[in-house]
Design a protein around this motif. Sequence first.
Motif, PDB file in Angstrom:
ATOM      1  N   UNK B  21       0.801  -1.241  -0.119  1.00 51.64           N
ATOM      2  CA  UNK B  21      -0.125  -0.106  -0.026  1.00 51.64           C
ATOM      3  C   UNK B  21       0.858   1.388  -0.083  1.00 51.64           C
ATOM      4  N   UNK B  24       1.845   1.563  -3.579  1.00 52.68           N
ATOM      5  CA  UNK B  24       1.112   1.969  -4.615  1.00 52.68           C
ATOM      6  C   UNK B  24       0.456   3.486  -4.356  1.00 52.68           C
ATOM      7  N   UNK B  25       0.091   3.929  -3.307  1.00 54.74           N
ATOM      8  CA  UNK B  25      -0.468   5.076  -2.894  1.00 54.74           C
ATOM      9  C   UNK B  25       0.668   6.145  -2.529  1.00 54.74           C
ATOM     10  N   UNK B  28      -0.190   9.889  -2.985  1.00 50.43           N
ATOM     11  CA  UNK B  28      -1.144  10.485  -2.220  1.00 50.43           C
ATOM     12  C   UNK B  28      -0.735  10.743  -0.873  1.00 50.43           C
ATOM     13  N   UNK B  29      -0.022   9.513  -0.244  1.00 51.38           N
ATOM     14  CA  UNK B  29       0.354   9.688   1.145  1.00 51.38           C
ATOM     15  C   UNK B  29       1.415  10.781   1.412  1.00 51.38           C
ATOM     16  N   UNK B  31       1.470  13.483  -0.357  1.00 57.96           N
ATOM     17  CA  UNK B  31       0.810  14.691  -0.296  1.00 57.96           C
ATOM     18  C   UNK B  31      -0.101  15.040   0.941  1.00 57.96           C
TER      19      UNK B  31
END
Lengths: 444, 444
Positions: B21, B24-25, B28-29, B31
Amino acid sequence: MKPIQVGLLGIGTVGSGVFNVLQRNQEEIRRRAGRGIEIAMVADLDVARAKSVVGDKVQVVNDARAVIANPDIDIVIELIGGYGVAKQLVLEAIAAGKHVVTANKALLAVHGTEIFAAASAKGVMVAFEAAVAGGIPIIKALREGLTANRIQWLAGIINGTTNFILSEMRDKGLDFDVVLKEAQRLGYAEADPTFDIEGVDAAHKATIMSAIAFGIPVQFDKAYVEGITKLSSADIKYAEQLGYRIKLLGITKRTDKGVELRVHPSLVPAKRLIANVEGAMNAVVVQGDAVGSTLYYGKGAGSEPTASAVIADLVDITRLATADPEHRVPHLAFQSNTLADAMDSLPVLPMSEVVTSYYLRLRVADQAGVLAKVTGLLAGAGISIDAVLQREADEVGGEGSTQTDLIILTHDTREGTMNDAMAQMQALPTVLAPITRIRKEELN
Amino acid sequence: MKPIQVGLLGIGTVGSGVFNVLQRNQEEIRRRAGRGIEIAMVADLDVARAKSVVGDKVQVVNDARAVIANPDIDIVIELIGGYGVAKQLVLEAIAAGKHVVTANKALLAVHGTEIFAAASAKGVMVAFEAAVAGGIPIIKALREGLTANRIQWLAGIINGTTNFILSEMRDKGLDFDVVLKEAQRLGYAEADPTFDIEGVDAAHKATIMSAIAFGIPVQFDKAYVEGITKLSSADIKYAEQLGYRIKLLGITKRTDKGVELRVHPSLVPAKRLIANVEGAMNAVVVQGDAVGSTLYYGKGAGSEPTASAVIADLVDITRLATADPEHRVPHLAFQSNTLADAMDSLPVLPMSEVVTSYYLRLRVADQAGVLAKVTGLLAGAGISIDAVLQREADEVGGEGSTQTDLIILTHDTREGTMNDAMAQMQALPTVLAPITRIRKEELN
């Protein structure tokens, strides 16, 4: 350490709740926050009523600016509401270096970008847990609890007035107008209920959650807003027969093309937990790519439930005030300098681009070939049908009736395509009244 | 700014989820956190398998102490589990000045006091959202979202294995042993399911929530723990006929005399939202004096749902690391120097002092006077009866049966009183088998 000093602007229902809960639970709150939290000054136009709430030990003034100007005040709570003077006072409090707590969803949904920018520039926090779903800590869940996730969608019952009305309509088989009057009598609906029943209040809240979920600026002007005033008890009954409940949902969803942001009545499968949220209660379902589906439920309004959220913000600020400002939790969950870019890559879609499924109710002439005509038009538009319910004319219009109701559930369709198909169906001579269209959300 | 450097101890199901995770993210994390978060080093006894998960760019070692000794590592994630080596490593990581994230409910429920004291002394954070209810941000809700409230009680479905088994028993009318085997086959229950089915896992979680809700130290040794192994499908069926579902609940409640802390099967009114939480899902209801009843629902286990909570903790630490340590969110919600006093004023009550209502099932001889005898004993003990359900002998034991089931619902009673009354009823010659007793919780 000296208690943190709080100034309260507006002491009506929620403000009184904040004062009373802070008093009643002061010892536990101090043990949690590591510091006392004290309402030191209150501004309200009705000074006498304010004094009757807070007693003699708190200074009460009728001029909000006197609170903002007081150098001893660390945090200003804005509970005035609306876009006008509230906006001015929030900006002035920020300019004076105060942290701000507000329950004003309308203000943030419309002017949030300006307010958060001012707060960031000044290095103060603007906290607003109470602006969405009352006492449910949904802002915190979205902004902090689910930070690992790419949020896919969220859907919420975020207006207690309309959920109360819909629950009553279903329970008692009554029509909207009747139940609205009852809701007003019981205090669940305001004398002027427009913002609630037309979906505006829910759209304010959905706008704020949309920004936090997807890292985009608040864009209330792009929200699609439809209320519950046109729902009939017949639709609620038909929905039930098909295994659904009708709820006013605020929905925001990430798609390949952009973000959906919409408030409208929705059919929800009766077996979903959120379909069983009754009365004035609120609930929000959030779907994240790692966590899956989570749900948050509680009272969405009222004096002490809303105060619970306001005070949680006060404690958060007390705890966080010593953190380096650029490492505090960002107002809209994502670092503010990344929001504008995201607005370009994730635009809010016009309603015609939304893809969902539909419940349609057509009042039709009870004669051969009507169903074939209607379904033929849908097939021609490429709209696939999930289920059809046709009532006996006698059931619908009484004995000897020549009209009946035809209910159609569709599969996913672009809203623009559905608009065109509805115009064609409406033009059929055998379709005798305006077609009812309610969107259907599976929420799985 | 350089990404925050994370060391991972143990990369099984949850550890792999955390790594995947975060990868993958990551955008966003970053940000959200204002800073990248990077797994820089992994320790696992199975180095080859660990490398197959994280690839070549992450250093993999088989010695957890090499991670702790690495001066570049800011945060250590402990996903080893158990009380033994995990405890030692967590304490060593704290001593080395690392922040710690753990999903280890057993460790915290039993050794939390020692671990949190060590962390406070060193000025580091120990975060454990993943220890309770997987991806549901319930620790955050209790510790931050509801800080305004005097928590009155909470009750949770906090073990997915047992909820899956109970759902299947009800759905399919099957007995415990049969469903347990199915759950093991499907991966919902472990090969050795003892901790789950005997209620120990739920008691670990309830212990942690109890401390956070009431501001007392973790006291697992004082928890009452009863599992689901003795439940029969007959009880589930009778409960249903009376309008209830049976759930394994972790309950903790503030009373005038102290705190109740207990895990046991419970009858819950079928109309409550939590009664409708099915399968391996988790949910917790929290009752606060200001907010009223709130509920939190989601996946309580699994690779990515648990990873969601672990990563939320990483983001929290990244955001909060710059805050003055004594103003960060306290580990157990309340300032640690106030916990010991609270333990004296709010002791955990022995089970005999708990007050609740009961479902009793008596296998009795099908003859006149039995009901009068049993209800007479209850009346003599001052126990008031809410409802009685008596089955026909033929229904229960087949045609010509001379035995039948007598089901009694009581009003609130002290458990000690009920124990005495049960002993008397059990001694009656017409009571033919051990009495089944299940507690009943209205949760309103």
